[in-house]
Design an enzyme around this catalytic site. Structure first.
Site, PDB file in Angstrom:
ATOM      1  CB  CYS A  92     -23.371  23.334   0.301  1.00  9.95           C
ATOM      2  SG  CYS A  92     -22.362  22.054  -0.454  1.00  9.95           S
ATOM      3  CB  THR A  93     -25.734  18.950   0.396  1.00 12.20           C
ATOM      4  OG1 THR A  93     -24.631  18.967   1.314  1.00 12.20           O
ATOM      5  CG2 THR A  93     -25.222  18.609  -0.989  1.00 12.20           C
TER       6      THR A  93
END
Lengths: 211, 211
Positions: free
Chosen positions: B100-101
């Site tokens: 993800c981030t």
């Protein structure tokens, strides 16, 4: 909407964190991790701990109950303090759910008597001993009771439940948010097609490290 | 084999618990949840806390680094205490990974400069600002650096990595163990095919409850 997720020693934490990442997006959801005492609850190998913020006494009438499984579930299913609580809050819930061997705990609480249900493949016979009718679907719904298969199946269960509660468009938006477009590198997650050697390899315990 | 999983305030916990449930099965794996200080780290809405057992100073040369994302990742990517640690341990790792981030944190540490990489769809432009070449695959490998897309993709990434390290049969046994035979009720996890209304619904924040 109050959502209670049960923790105990030896929980497999993906069983709860999978559904959590879906369900905490439900409109006005207030998710409470609940255990006999507040504090950190570790999985069987001891390397991952989740924090229970509430005691069983704090949460008496949740709208949704999620019971995860793990190596500690067999013991929790025979712990009256836990099973009495499950049996009691089940009277109040709109939905009572389990993931993996969390079904054994529902079984120990008498919730699955006469119902079709599923659990992790290793525990199908134990599930039957609690009066349930083991079923080899990934997500099994019987009225307000939903059981899901092993560990990762809780994500599928929670998306199904989200659609029931808030509609398909909300469920699809949540699925988009967690980018749940699964692309497993192998087709090896289905017990019914697994070769005996693979089952034996898993049962042997590949990593024996504990902390 | 030492595996470090980074925590920070505002982590999305499925980003780390997904890979954890796969990687902790690697032979002789010792997984350490690591943060600036030991203690409980909560996700953005505050309802779920994971415990970090080790400080950044405790873990200086892990074999595998896993960096999750979440609402707090944008800030962590600009926190020198975190990015200096990531840059330093990256020199020692056999594998450096993000979910993800978490890719933004690798970016902030200079790890992704000139590399193809992926992240949650909401952060593709930010990822590019760190010198990476955003790529719309679910798992992107560039040498020893592996980035995965949003949240749930970490499970796919970790199974791929398990096969690289311990062979396909171990990876398949682990996949069987977590019963990862995904059956999402909808086909809604792919950003590139999502209608604008669904993206807007997710961006609006369906549940605004915080604790």
């Amino acid at each position: 909407m109050e959502i209670a997720i049960l923790l105990f020693d030896g929980t497999t934490h993906l069983d709860s964190v999978g559904p959590y990442e879906v369900l905490h997006n439900l409109p006005e959801a207030d998710v409470k991790f609940v255990a006999k005492k507040t504090g950190v609850y570790r999985d069987r190998c001891g390397m991952l701990g989740l924090h229970a913020d509430f005691t069983l006494n704090d949460v008496t009438a949740p709208d949704i109950l999620v019971v995860p499984g793990g190596g500690g579930a067999d013991g929790a299913a025979e712990d009256p303090e836990i099973t009495d609580w499950v049996a009691e809050v089940h009277k109040a819930t709109t939905w009572t759910t389990s993931v993996c061997t969390g079904a054994l705990i529902l079984g120990g609480a008498g919730v699955l008597n006469g119902l079709k249900a599923t659990t992790h493949w290793r525990a199908m016979e134990t599930l039957q001993s609690y009066g349930a009718e083991p079923t080899r679907e990934r997500v099994v719904q019987q009225g307000k009771v939903i059981t899901a298969a092993g560990v990762s199946s809780g994500i599928d269960m929670a998306l199904t439940l989200t659609a029931e509660i808030a509609g398909e468009e909300v469920a699809k938006a949540v699925q988009l948010g967690i980018e749940y477009d699964p692309q497993p590198p192998f087709d090896a997650g289905d017990y019914t097609t697994a070769p005996d050697e693979r089952i034996a390899l898993w049962r042997s315990g590949i990593n024996k490290t504990k902390r």
